[in-house]
Design a protein around this motif. Structure first.
Motif, PDB file in Angstrom:
ATOM      1  N   LEU A 122       6.059  26.756 -25.337  1.00  0.00           N
ATOM      2  CA  LEU A 122       7.000  27.986 -25.001  1.00  0.00           C
ATOM      3  C   LEU A 122       7.247  28.045 -23.788  1.00  0.00           C
ATOM      4  O   LEU A 122       8.468  28.392 -23.249  1.00  0.00           O
ATOM      5  CB  LEU A 122       6.355  29.318 -25.859  1.00  0.00           C
ATOM      6  CG  LEU A 122       7.251  30.517 -25.830  1.00  0.00           C
ATOM      7  CD1 LEU A 122       8.369  30.325 -26.671  1.00  0.00           C
ATOM      8  CD2 LEU A 122       6.462  31.721 -26.136  1.00  0.00           C
ATOM      9  N   ILE A 123       6.113  28.051 -22.861  1.00  0.00           N
ATOM     10  CA  ILE A 123       6.470  28.138 -21.252  1.00  0.00           C
ATOM     11  C   ILE A 123       7.362  26.930 -20.837  1.00  0.00           C
ATOM     12  O   ILE A 123       8.289  27.120 -19.958  1.00  0.00           O
ATOM     13  CB  ILE A 123       4.941  28.279 -20.534  1.00  0.00           C
ATOM     14  CG1 ILE A 123       4.554  29.535 -20.952  1.00  0.00           C
ATOM     15  CG2 ILE A 123       5.319  27.955 -19.177  1.00  0.00           C
ATOM     16  CD1 ILE A 123       2.908  29.826 -20.481  1.00  0.00           C
ATOM     17  N   VAL A 124       6.991  25.877 -21.471  1.00  0.00           N
ATOM     18  CA  VAL A 124       7.836  24.732 -20.977  1.00  0.00           C
ATOM     19  C   VAL A 124       9.421  24.663 -21.516  1.00  0.00           C
ATOM     20  O   VAL A 124      10.108  24.254 -20.885  1.00  0.00           O
ATOM     21  CB  VAL A 124       7.404  23.380 -21.571  1.00  0.00           C
ATOM     22  CG1 VAL A 124       8.188  22.177 -21.297  1.00  0.00           C
ATOM     23  CG2 VAL A 124       5.839  23.016 -20.817  1.00  0.00           C
ATOM     24  N   PHE A 132       1.724  35.495 -13.967  1.00  0.00           N
ATOM     25  CA  PHE A 132       1.383  34.059 -14.215  1.00  0.00           C
ATOM     26  C   PHE A 132       2.296  33.258 -15.036  1.00  0.00           C
ATOM     27  O   PHE A 132       2.411  32.051 -14.911  1.00  0.00           O
ATOM     28  CB  PHE A 132      -0.058  33.873 -14.836  1.00  0.00           C
ATOM     29  CG  PHE A 132      -1.010  34.783 -14.042  1.00  0.00           C
ATOM     30  CD1 PHE A 132      -1.373  34.220 -12.720  1.00  0.00           C
ATOM     31  CD2 PHE A 132      -1.582  36.001 -14.478  1.00  0.00           C
ATOM     32  CE1 PHE A 132      -2.623  35.145 -11.762  1.00  0.00           C
ATOM     33  CE2 PHE A 132      -2.527  36.719 -13.766  1.00  0.00           C
ATOM     34  CZ  PHE A 132      -3.136  36.018 -12.411  1.00  0.00           C
ATOM     35  N   ALA A 133       2.954  33.794 -15.874  1.00  0.00           N
ATOM     36  CA  ALA A 133       3.693  32.903 -16.707  1.00  0.00           C
ATOM     37  C   ALA A 133       5.061  32.853 -15.712  1.00  0.00           C
ATOM     38  O   ALA A 133       5.614  31.912 -15.990  1.00  0.00           O
ATOM     39  CB  ALA A 133       4.259  34.363 -17.749  1.00  0.00           C
ATOM     40  N   ASN A 150      -4.467  24.459 -14.190  1.00  0.00           N
ATOM     41  CA  ASN A 150      -5.326  25.223 -13.349  1.00  0.00           C
ATOM     42  C   ASN A 150      -5.086  26.686 -13.615  1.00  0.00           C
ATOM     43  O   ASN A 150      -6.032  27.404 -13.546  1.00  0.00           O
ATOM     44  CB  ASN A 150      -4.979  24.920 -11.827  1.00  0.00           C
ATOM     45  CG  ASN A 150      -5.877  23.874 -11.221  1.00  0.00           C
ATOM     46  OD1 ASN A 150      -6.959  23.750 -11.557  1.00  0.00           O
ATOM     47  ND2 ASN A 150      -5.095  23.200 -10.258  1.00  0.00           N
ATOM     48  N   ILE A 151      -4.122  27.070 -13.673  1.00  0.00           N
ATOM     49  CA  ILE A 151      -3.699  28.659 -13.998  1.00  0.00           C
ATOM     50  C   ILE A 151      -4.118  29.024 -15.395  1.00  0.00           C
ATOM     51  O   ILE A 151      -4.852  29.902 -15.666  1.00  0.00           O
ATOM     52  CB  ILE A 151      -2.331  29.112 -13.801  1.00  0.00           C
ATOM     53  CG1 ILE A 151      -1.966  28.985 -12.099  1.00  0.00           C
ATOM     54  CG2 ILE A 151      -1.916  30.592 -14.277  1.00  0.00           C
ATOM     55  CD1 ILE A 151      -0.464  29.288 -11.859  1.00  0.00           C
ATOM     56  N   ILE A 166       6.452  29.228 -15.015  1.00  0.00           N
ATOM     57  CA  ILE A 166       7.701  28.681 -15.438  1.00  0.00           C
ATOM     58  C   ILE A 166       8.395  28.138 -14.426  1.00  0.00           C
ATOM     59  O   ILE A 166       9.275  27.155 -14.523  1.00  0.00           O
ATOM     60  CB  ILE A 166       8.467  29.940 -16.125  1.00  0.00           C
ATOM     61  CG1 ILE A 166       7.864  30.451 -17.356  1.00  0.00           C
ATOM     62  CG2 ILE A 166       9.960  29.747 -16.224  1.00  0.00           C
ATOM     63  CD1 ILE A 166       8.575  31.558 -18.054  1.00  0.00           C
ATOM     64  N   TRP A 167       8.589  29.019 -13.139  1.00  0.00           N
ATOM     65  CA  TRP A 167       9.312  28.434 -12.111  1.00  0.00           C
ATOM     66  C   TRP A 167       8.653  26.931 -11.399  1.00  0.00           C
ATOM     67  O   TRP A 167       9.476  26.298 -11.168  1.00  0.00           O
ATOM     68  CB  TRP A 167       9.299  29.426 -10.810  1.00  0.00           C
ATOM     69  CG  TRP A 167      10.504  30.223 -11.133  1.00  0.00           C
ATOM     70  CD1 TRP A 167      10.466  31.585 -11.580  1.00  0.00           C
ATOM     71  CD2 TRP A 167      11.806  30.112 -10.787  1.00  0.00           C
ATOM     72  NE1 TRP A 167      11.451  32.031 -11.643  1.00  0.00           N
ATOM     73  CE2 TRP A 167      12.375  31.246 -11.156  1.00  0.00           C
ATOM     74  CE3 TRP A 167      12.162  29.065 -10.313  1.00  0.00           C
ATOM     75  CZ2 TRP A 167      13.869  31.356 -11.138  1.00  0.00           C
ATOM     76  CZ3 TRP A 167      13.796  29.255  -9.957  1.00  0.00           C
ATOM     77  CH2 TRP A 167      14.419  30.100 -10.470  1.00  0.00           C
ATOM     78  N   GLY A 168       7.184  27.144 -11.619  1.00  0.00           N
ATOM     79  CA  GLY A 168       6.458  25.772 -10.860  1.00  0.00           C
ATOM     80  C   GLY A 168       7.126  24.471 -11.952  1.00  0.00           C
ATOM     81  O   GLY A 168       7.559  23.515 -11.593  1.00  0.00           O
TER      82      GLY A 168
END
Length: 801
Positions: free
Chosen positions: A340-342, A19-20, A304-305, A24-26
């Motif tokens: 962090l994900i961004v 999911f990370a 959503n995720i 990240i890619w999205g």
């Protein structure tokens, strides 16, 4: 404490790697698209801003009642200088210039180039950076020429070329030497030197105006083709200049010009975004809107995720609350994870930007700035993007999850689950609506562009090449060109040939007013003038509806040939009725008689309806620019080679710069072609984000409902039943999304198509194709992801805690 936030966020990402990666890619795809569009927008807004005093330099913009009378970036020849001479308290400097194409020779090398003969105030007005020479005296010599570094290298192989000579051909066949007096540094894209493609990088002194016989353009109030700039004194506004312009027009021009012309001063810094009906500004708005919606789609995926993954975090939240954790701490924890994900997404997007920047620039026909070319303050942009996107993407999940009561959270349940499910479905619906609208737009734009290129234009554009010719605009020069044309026609590779001032690329000879002598001149209609020889119709395969075309004899001066649109505008019921009828040209004494009527054909683009046209024999006008050749059947490459060999024999001092007619026509639709490519790219990006979101949601749903699926299979549910259960989850969303997106798409695209006089009918097919394609893609993902679940032994699923 902050260190713990990041440590827990990192562990959670490592625990949920799939999911990370999806998040990240999205987000990276969305941010990359925004960065590319942002760089494009920045570059567009910076056009002309490098020029000193770009806020005080004003272009005199002309708006004619009939657009064929003149172009918007040029004005009446004497107007610019008259403003400075008569209103020195308002105007500090004035600069006017012409724009022409000539043959330039350096040794035995020949080039066809655009040049700007103009006033001596060139450097005073624009203050372009000079690499070599003295800008104060560069325009003093009568044969002075100023080059850019690029042209200096092209001609001489070096940049320091002050004092070197080159030959420039005049319009009466002379080839005089011109001395390089200055070399300016290569300029970024601007509207001063790029009002026509490929732009002018050669600037001539005022004495060259006489050399080319262009004095009339600068001195006559009937000449609408001189580009004029004025530098206003500090504190003077454009509004203060409007009155003087009207006064000069009223004093010096005819009533007809006063009625049909409006001249408006436009600041140089604003001109690019305003020219061509504000086309650049509209493109910026459309691209920016699409980019923001794509980023929104990526953020929706994240939300959503994150919410979908909440059940795996609820017990953690309950324990932390039971141990005394405050809600603010939980909110900061989830915001930290989001940021962090961004951050990782932004790092990935920088790499994608580096890779995709040249491809994107080629796609839209613009140079996209490199990150290193932005101002220093742009260094804060990554931080702003990361914080803004991180907060926007993480704030809702943070507040939803942190608001759960401790007891409910410890039980692993999410309060108000139905409300949250509806919210998630609404977000997914927004994604699907955006993707559907972009997808439908791409199909409709593609069909409209195909319609442009495949429509019957009223002539045959295949196997036709055009070449700019040396100019000798005299009676002897026209006779010489006729002999050269006939020499080319004698070649077995050439089916026919013609020379004329115009080719069917939308750049006409101008417009005149024609009327029937039995009526007064107030009934005159505006008609585009095409100056051609007698072989023009046969070469381009333009059909005659009635009568005859010119035959190349002195008697042609008493004739006129018009098109069907002119016949209707002049009040005749048919082409046959117009034959041998008298016509008069406005401000032209002799009466001419209609000898022929051509069928309507598209001289310009399909943006506009066909307008009245009349042909004028080249022997009467003594001006021409092009030779056009129609090849016989055969190998085109070999025919081009044979034509080039003949050209070098006939015109040894002129470059053989040929162009296929269909390529010239394609350039008329550059904007639509760029839009077509951009729409396809946006469609691919939006579908990738939507499908990544579907992949993440389905995977999350499978993980949460693993035990449920085991119970269903024990109770007799088949693999198809389980598959349909997951498909049902998205079928309603797809149906609702199409219901919303179809009318929205039709409304937007119908409005866009209404700008074209000739356009496609949208029809139902694009909507059905998009709806079915999206349903199939979603179905494939669901089938692929649930196939493993169907194959799992239900006993194994029931054992899983």
């Amino acid at each position: 404490m902050i260190k713990n936030y990041f440590l827990i966020a990192w562990r959670n990402m490592a625990k949920n790697r799939f999911f990370a990666v999806v998040n990240i890619w999205g987000l990276a795809i969305g941010i990359t698209f925004v960065l590319l569009i942002g760089a494009y927008t920045w570059g567009e807004y910076q056009v002309n801003h490098f020029v000193k005093n770009s806020d005080r330099i004003f272009l005199l913009r002309s708006k004619w009642a009939n657009p064929e009378t003149g172009v918007e970036f040029a004005t009446l020849g004497p107007l610019t200088k008259s403003l400075q001479d008569n209103y020195p308290s308002l105007v500090e400097k004035a600069y006017a210039h012409d724009g022409i194409n000539v043959v330039i020779s350096v040794g035995d090398k020949h080039f066809r180039e655009g040049v700007q003969p103009g006033d001596s105030t060139f450097f005073e007005m624009f203050n372009f950076p000079v690499a070599y020479g003295d800008p104060r005296t560069a325009m003093d010599k009568p044969n002075a020429v100023v080059l850019t570094e690029k042209k200096a290298k092209q001609y001489f192989g070096q940049t320091d070329v002050v004092g070197k000579l080159l030959r420039i051909q005049s319009f009466d066949g002379r080839n005089d030497n011109f001395e390089v007096t200055a070399v300016i540094k290569d300029l970024p894209f601007n509207t001063i030197t790029n009002f026509f493609k490929p732009g002018n990088e050669i600037f001539l002194s005022p004495a060259s105006i006489r050399y080319f016989g262009r004095e009339f353009g600068f001195t006559s109030w009937l000449s609408p083709n001189i580009v004029g700039y004025v530098l206003l004194k500090p504190g003077v506004t454009a509004e203060q200049l409007r009155g003087p312009i009207k006064t000069l027009l009223a004093t010096n021009t005819t009533a007809e010009i006063q009625r049909t012309l409006e001249v408006t001063p436009v600041a140089l810094k604003d001109w690019y975004l305003m020219m061509n009906k504000g086309l650049a500004g509209k493109m910026i708005a459309v691209f920016s809107l699409v980019a923001l919606f794509i980023l929104l789609m990526a953020i929706i995926n994240f939300v959503n995720i994150s919410i979908g993954n909440s059940l795996t975090r609820l017990k953690e939240i309950g324990v932390r609350k039971a141990m005394g954790g405050k809600r603010l701490q939980l909110v900061l924890q989830f915001i930290t994870e989001s940021v962090l994900i961004v951050t990782f997404s932004f790092i990935v997007s920088l790499g994608l930007y580096f890779i995709l920047r040249p491809l994107f620039g080629e796609m839209i026909g613009k140079d996209i700035p490199a990150l290193s070319s932005f101002p220093a303050w742009f260094a804060v942009l990554p931080l702003v993007v990361i914080l803004f996107t991180g907060l926007l993407a993480g704030i809702y999940p943070a507040f939803v999850l942190s608001a759960q009561p401790s007891v409910t959270a410890l039980k692993g349940k999410l309060k108000d689950v139905k409300e949250k499910l509806f919210f998630r479905q609404s977000l997914v619906t927004v994604q699907f609506v955006t993707a559907i609208v972009v997808f439908i737009a791409a199909i409709v734009i593609d069909r409209q562009v195909a319609f442009f290129f495949n429509s019957d234009l009223g002539y045959n554009k295949e196997k036709v090449v055009t070449v700019a010719v040396p100019r000798d605009w005299t009676t002897a020069g026209v006779s010489h060109m006729e002999r050269m044309r006939d020499e080319f026609r004698a070649m077995p590779e050439i089916k026919d040939a013609t020379f004329a001032y115009v080719i069917p690329d939308g750049a006409a000879s101008g417009a005149s007013r024609i009327y029937r002598p039995e009526n007064d001149s107030s009934t005159a209609i505006s008609a585009v003038s095409l100056i051609t020889d007698e072989r023009y119709l046969s070469t381009y395969d333009i059909k005659l509806e009635a009568g005859n075309f010119y035959n190349g004899t002195p008697g042609d001066s008493a004739k006129i040939v018009i098109n069907e649109a002119a016949v209707k505008a002049l009040g005749w019921k048919s082409a046959e009725e117009a034959i041998n009828k008298p016509l008069r040209l406005y401000n032209f004494s002799p009466v001419v008689h209609v000898s022929g009527v051509t069928r309507d054909f598209h001289f310009g683009t399909l943006h506009d309806a066909i307008t009245p046209v009349y042909f004028q024999p080249v022997r009467g006008a003594n001006i021409y620019r092009y030779l056009s050749f129609r090849f016989s059947a055969g190998n085109t490459t070999a025919q081009i080679a044979a034509l080039q060999r003949k050209w070098q024999q006939v015109f040894p001092d002129a470059p053989f710069d040929f162009k296929f007619l269909d390529d010239s026509i394609a350039q008329l639709y550059d904007t639509e072609t760029q839009m077509q490519k951009a729409a396809k790219a946006a469609t691919v990006v939006s579908l990738m984000i939507v499908l990544l979101g579907v992949l993440g949601i389905v995977t999350m749903s499978i993980a949460k409902r693993n035990k449920e699926m085991g119970i269903r299979k024990v109770l007799g549910a088949s693999g198809l039943n389980i598959l349909l259960l997951f498909i049902k989850e998205f079928s309603g969303i797809i149906v609702v999304s199409n219901i919303i997106a179809w009318p929205l798409s039709w409304y937007l695209l119908h409005g866009w198509l209404m700008d074209y006089a000739y356009r496609i009918n949208i029809g139902l097919l694009p909507f059905l194709v998009v709806g079915v394609t999206l349903a199939i893609l979603v179905g494939v993902i669901i089938v692929g992801m649930t196939s493993r679940l169907v194959a799992v032994n239900p006993v194994k699923s029931l054992r899983t805690e």
